[in-house]
Design a protein around this motif. Structure first.
Motif, PDB file in Angstrom:
ATOM      1  N   ALA A  17       0.832  -1.210   0.000  1.00 41.60           N
ATOM      2  CA  ALA A  17       0.000   0.000   0.000  1.00 41.60           C
ATOM      3  C   ALA A  17       0.868   1.261   0.000  1.00 41.60           C
ATOM      4  CB  ALA A  17      -0.941  -0.012   1.198  1.00 41.60           C
ATOM      5  N   GLU A  18       1.942   1.271   0.786  1.00 39.60           N
ATOM      6  CA  GLU A  18       2.860   2.425   0.800  1.00 39.60           C
ATOM      7  C   GLU A  18       3.474   2.635  -0.573  1.00 39.60           C
ATOM      8  OE1 GLU A  18       5.956   2.509   3.776  1.00 39.60           O
ATOM      9  OE2 GLU A  18       4.583   1.672   5.278  1.00 39.60           O
ATOM     10  N   TYR A  19       3.922   1.549  -1.210  1.00 38.89           N
ATOM     11  CA  TYR A  19       4.541   1.638  -2.533  1.00 38.89           C
ATOM     12  C   TYR A  19       3.560   2.242  -3.539  1.00 38.89           C
ATOM     13  CZ  TYR A  19       7.061   0.171  -6.740  1.00 38.89           C
ATOM     14  OH  TYR A  19       7.723   0.152  -7.941  1.00 38.89           O
ATOM     15  N   GLU A  20       2.338   1.742  -3.517  1.00 33.83           N
ATOM     16  CA  GLU A  20       1.334   2.275  -4.437  1.00 33.83           C
ATOM     17  C   GLU A  20       1.069   3.751  -4.147  1.00 33.83           C
ATOM     18  OE1 GLU A  20      -2.132  -0.238  -4.559  1.00 33.83           O
ATOM     19  OE2 GLU A  20      -1.000  -1.885  -5.455  1.00 33.83           O
ATOM     20  N   ASN A  21       1.055   4.122  -2.876  1.00 32.53           N
ATOM     21  CA  ASN A  21       0.840   5.522  -2.510  1.00 32.53           C
ATOM     22  C   ASN A  21       1.963   6.413  -3.056  1.00 32.53           C
ATOM     23  OD1 ASN A  21      -0.691   7.577  -1.074  1.00 32.53           O
ATOM     24  ND2 ASN A  21       1.091   7.666   0.289  1.00 32.53           N
ATOM     25  N   TRP A  22       3.215   5.968  -2.958  1.00 33.16           N
ATOM     26  CA  TRP A  22       4.334   6.745  -3.504  1.00 33.16           C
ATOM     27  C   TRP A  22       4.143   6.997  -4.999  1.00 33.16           C
ATOM     28  CZ3 TRP A  22       7.671   9.630  -1.128  1.00 33.16           C
ATOM     29  CH2 TRP A  22       8.086   9.325   0.169  1.00 33.16           C
ATOM     30  N   HIS A  23       3.522   6.048  -5.685  1.00 44.14           N
ATOM     31  CA  HIS A  23       3.384   6.165  -7.133  1.00 44.14           C
ATOM     32  C   HIS A  23       2.141   6.933  -7.581  1.00 44.14           C
ATOM     33  CE1 HIS A  23       6.676   3.338  -7.010  1.00 44.14           C
ATOM     34  NE2 HIS A  23       6.905   3.674  -8.261  1.00 44.14           N
ATOM     35  N   THR A  24       1.342   7.415  -6.635  1.00 44.38           N
ATOM     36  CA  THR A  24       0.210   8.258  -7.032  1.00 44.38           C
ATOM     37  C   THR A  24       0.675   9.652  -7.433  1.00 44.38           C
ATOM     38  OG1 THR A  24      -0.222   8.955  -4.754  1.00 44.38           O
ATOM     39  CG2 THR A  24      -1.439   7.018  -5.566  1.00 44.38           C
ATOM     40  N   ALA A  68      23.156   5.716 -16.679  1.00 46.51           N
ATOM     41  CA  ALA A  68      24.131   6.788 -16.463  1.00 46.51           C
ATOM     42  C   ALA A  68      23.432   8.063 -15.987  1.00 46.51           C
ATOM     43  CB  ALA A  68      24.912   7.058 -17.747  1.00 46.51           C
ATOM     44  N   MET A  69      22.296   8.383 -16.580  1.00 45.75           N
ATOM     45  CA  MET A  69      21.543   9.563 -16.157  1.00 45.75           C
ATOM     46  C   MET A  69      21.079   9.414 -14.708  1.00 45.75           C
ATOM     47  SD  MET A  69      19.211  10.295 -19.548  1.00 45.75           S
ATOM     48  CE  MET A  69      18.260  11.598 -18.765  1.00 45.75           C
ATOM     49  N   ASP A  70      20.584   8.219 -14.368  1.00 43.95           N
ATOM     50  CA  ASP A  70      20.112   7.977 -12.999  1.00 43.95           C
ATOM     51  C   ASP A  70      21.254   8.093 -11.993  1.00 43.95           C
ATOM     52  OD1 ASP A  70      17.603   7.558 -14.033  1.00 43.95           O
ATOM     53  OD2 ASP A  70      17.610   5.384 -13.735  1.00 43.95           O
ATOM     54  N   ALA A  71      22.409   7.551 -12.348  1.00 39.72           N
ATOM     55  CA  ALA A  71      23.562   7.583 -11.450  1.00 39.72           C
ATOM     56  C   ALA A  71      24.021   9.013 -11.174  1.00 39.72           C
ATOM     57  CB  ALA A  71      24.702   6.754 -12.029  1.00 39.72           C
ATOM     58  N   ALA A  72      23.795   9.907 -12.125  1.00 47.55           N
ATOM     59  CA  ALA A  72      24.235  11.299 -11.982  1.00 47.55           C
ATOM     60  C   ALA A  72      23.160  12.204 -11.381  1.00 47.55           C
ATOM     61  CB  ALA A  72      24.649  11.843 -13.358  1.00 47.55           C
ATOM     62  N   ASN A  73      22.017  11.648 -11.036  1.00 46.44           N
ATOM     63  CA  ASN A  73      20.901  12.450 -10.551  1.00 46.44           C
ATOM     64  C   ASN A  73      20.628  12.135  -9.074  1.00 46.44           C
ATOM     65  OD1 ASN A  73      18.260  13.392  -9.931  1.00 46.44           O
ATOM     66  ND2 ASN A  73      17.738  13.411 -12.111  1.00 46.44           N
ATOM     67  N   PRO A  74      20.990  13.039  -8.160  1.00 43.78           N
ATOM     68  CA  PRO A  74      20.812  12.768  -6.727  1.00 43.78           C
ATOM     69  C   PRO A  74      19.364  12.484  -6.330  1.00 43.78           C
ATOM     70  CG  PRO A  74      22.194  14.705  -7.046  1.00 43.78           C
ATOM     71  CD  PRO A  74      21.650  14.333  -8.387  1.00 43.78           C
ATOM     72  N   ALA A  75      18.398  13.169  -6.946  1.00 43.57           N
ATOM     73  CA  ALA A  75      16.994  12.931  -6.605  1.00 43.57           C
ATOM     74  C   ALA A  75      16.572  11.520  -7.004  1.00 43.57           C
ATOM     75  CB  ALA A  75      16.097  13.970  -7.277  1.00 43.57           C
ATOM     76  N   VAL A  76      16.993  11.081  -8.163  1.00 41.53           N
ATOM     77  CA  VAL A  76      16.665   9.720  -8.614  1.00 41.53           C
ATOM     78  C   VAL A  76      17.338   8.706  -7.704  1.00 41.53           C
ATOM     79  CG1 VAL A  76      16.940   8.037 -10.489  1.00 41.53           C
ATOM     80  CG2 VAL A  76      16.217  10.386 -11.001  1.00 41.53           C
ATOM     81  N   GLN A  77      18.564   8.975  -7.281  1.00 35.81           N
ATOM     82  CA  GLN A  77      19.258   8.061  -6.370  1.00 35.81           C
ATOM     83  C   GLN A  77      18.519   7.960  -5.035  1.00 35.81           C
ATOM     84  OE1 GLN A  77      21.940   5.960  -7.041  1.00 35.81           O
ATOM     85  NE2 GLN A  77      21.223   6.610  -9.054  1.00 35.81           N
ATOM     86  N   ARG A  78      18.031   9.088  -4.510  1.00 35.44           N
ATOM     87  CA  ARG A  78      17.248   9.060  -3.255  1.00 35.44           C
ATOM     88  C   ARG A  78      15.963   8.267  -3.443  1.00 35.44           C
ATOM     89  NH1 ARG A  78      18.760  14.416  -3.254  1.00 35.44           N
ATOM     90  NH2 ARG A  78      16.641  15.123  -3.729  1.00 35.44           N
ATOM     91  N   TRP A  79      15.288   8.479  -4.574  1.00 34.77           N
ATOM     92  CA  TRP A  79      14.048   7.754  -4.882  1.00 34.77           C
ATOM     93  C   TRP A  79      14.319   6.251  -4.947  1.00 34.77           C
ATOM     94  CZ3 TRP A  79       8.883   8.687  -5.389  1.00 34.77           C
ATOM     95  CH2 TRP A  79       8.121   7.731  -6.056  1.00 34.77           C
ATOM     96  N   GLU A  80      15.360   5.869  -5.679  1.00 39.53           N
ATOM     97  CA  GLU A  80      15.677   4.447  -5.834  1.00 39.53           C
ATOM     98  C   GLU A  80      16.032   3.806  -4.491  1.00 39.53           C
ATOM     99  OE1 GLU A  80      15.120   2.534  -8.362  1.00 39.53           O
ATOM    100  OE2 GLU A  80      14.502   4.200  -9.643  1.00 39.53           O
ATOM    101  N   GLU A  81      16.759   4.529  -3.667  1.00 43.10           N
ATOM    102  CA  GLU A  81      17.105   4.016  -2.341  1.00 43.10           C
ATOM    103  C   GLU A  81      15.840   3.819  -1.502  1.00 43.10           C
ATOM    104  OE1 GLU A  81      19.472   5.623   1.547  1.00 43.10           O
ATOM    105  OE2 GLU A  81      20.416   5.964  -0.412  1.00 43.10           O
ATOM    106  N   LEU A  82      14.936   4.771  -1.570  1.00 45.19           N
ATOM    107  CA  LEU A  82      13.669   4.657  -0.856  1.00 45.19           C
ATOM    108  C   LEU A  82      12.845   3.474  -1.372  1.00 45.19           C
ATOM    109  CD1 LEU A  82      11.526   5.833   1.106  1.00 45.19           C
ATOM    110  CD2 LEU A  82      10.780   7.285  -0.796  1.00 45.19           C
ATOM    111  N   MET A  83      12.813   3.275  -2.678  1.00 47.10           N
ATOM    112  CA  MET A  83      11.989   2.212  -3.267  1.00 47.10           C
ATOM    113  C   MET A  83      12.495   0.815  -2.908  1.00 47.10           C
ATOM    114  SD  MET A  83       9.392   3.585  -4.653  1.00 47.10           S
ATOM    115  CE  MET A  83       9.443   4.906  -3.431  1.00 47.10           C
ATOM    116  N   TRP A  84      13.781   0.658  -2.588  1.00 47.22           N
ATOM    117  CA  TRP A  84      14.309  -0.662  -2.212  1.00 47.22           C
ATOM    118  C   TRP A  84      13.569  -1.222  -1.003  1.00 47.22           C
ATOM    119  CZ3 TRP A  84      16.047  -4.571  -4.475  1.00 47.22           C
ATOM    120  CH2 TRP A  84      17.043  -4.531  -5.431  1.00 47.22           C
ATOM    121  N   LYS A  85      12.997  -0.358  -0.179  1.00 49.88           N
ATOM    122  CA  LYS A  85      12.220  -0.820   0.976  1.00 49.88           C
ATOM    123  C   LYS A  85      11.041  -1.684   0.531  1.00 49.88           C
ATOM    124  CE  LYS A  85       9.338   1.055   4.722  1.00 49.88           C
ATOM    125  NZ  LYS A  85       8.880   2.288   5.368  1.00 49.88           N
TER     126      LYS A  85
END
Length: 112
Positions: A17-24, A68-85
């Motif tokens: 449910a949390e994951y789906e909420n993040w994607h709204t 490569a774009m994702d690796a250079a983007n701090p916001a995307v890196q934070r998002w990806e780290e959060l999504m691993w949960k």
């Protein structure tokens, strides 16, 4: 071009449910990164704890360029780290690999 990818989730209803909420309402920086990479449409479907992503991409898209774009983007890196949960790598993937590219095995249009 269309790509389909799969990913698992923990079998925990609250986490799902949390994951789906993040994607709204994904972060604007993540949305921009997706579009800037050449992805023109993306949909994610869920069946219990299995996710299925469909990506429609333009001619300039490549997975290497997107990585490569994702690796250079701090916001995307934070998002990806959060999504691993909420994500569980499907067995058989490379270390750290989340979404796994699926092989197309049937096309009605090509079968006609």
């Amino acid at each position: 071009m269309r790509y389909c990818l799969g990913l698992d989730m923990p079998g925990d209803a609250a986490l799902i449910a949390e994951y789906e909420n993040w994607h709204t309402d994904i972060w604007p920086e993540v949305r921009k990164s997706i579009l800037d990479s050449g992805i023109v449409n993306m949909e994610i479907y869920r069946l219990e704890n299995r996710l299925f992503m469909i990506m429609e991409v333009g001619p300039d898209f490549s997975f290497d360029r997107k990585a490569a774009m994702d690796a250079a983007n701090p916001a995307v890196q934070r998002w990806e780290e959060l999504m691993w949960k909420y994500q569980v790598a499907i067995p058989g993937g490379k270390p750290g690999e989340k979404w796994r590219l699926m092989d197309r095995i049937f096309s009605l249009q090509e079968a006609l």
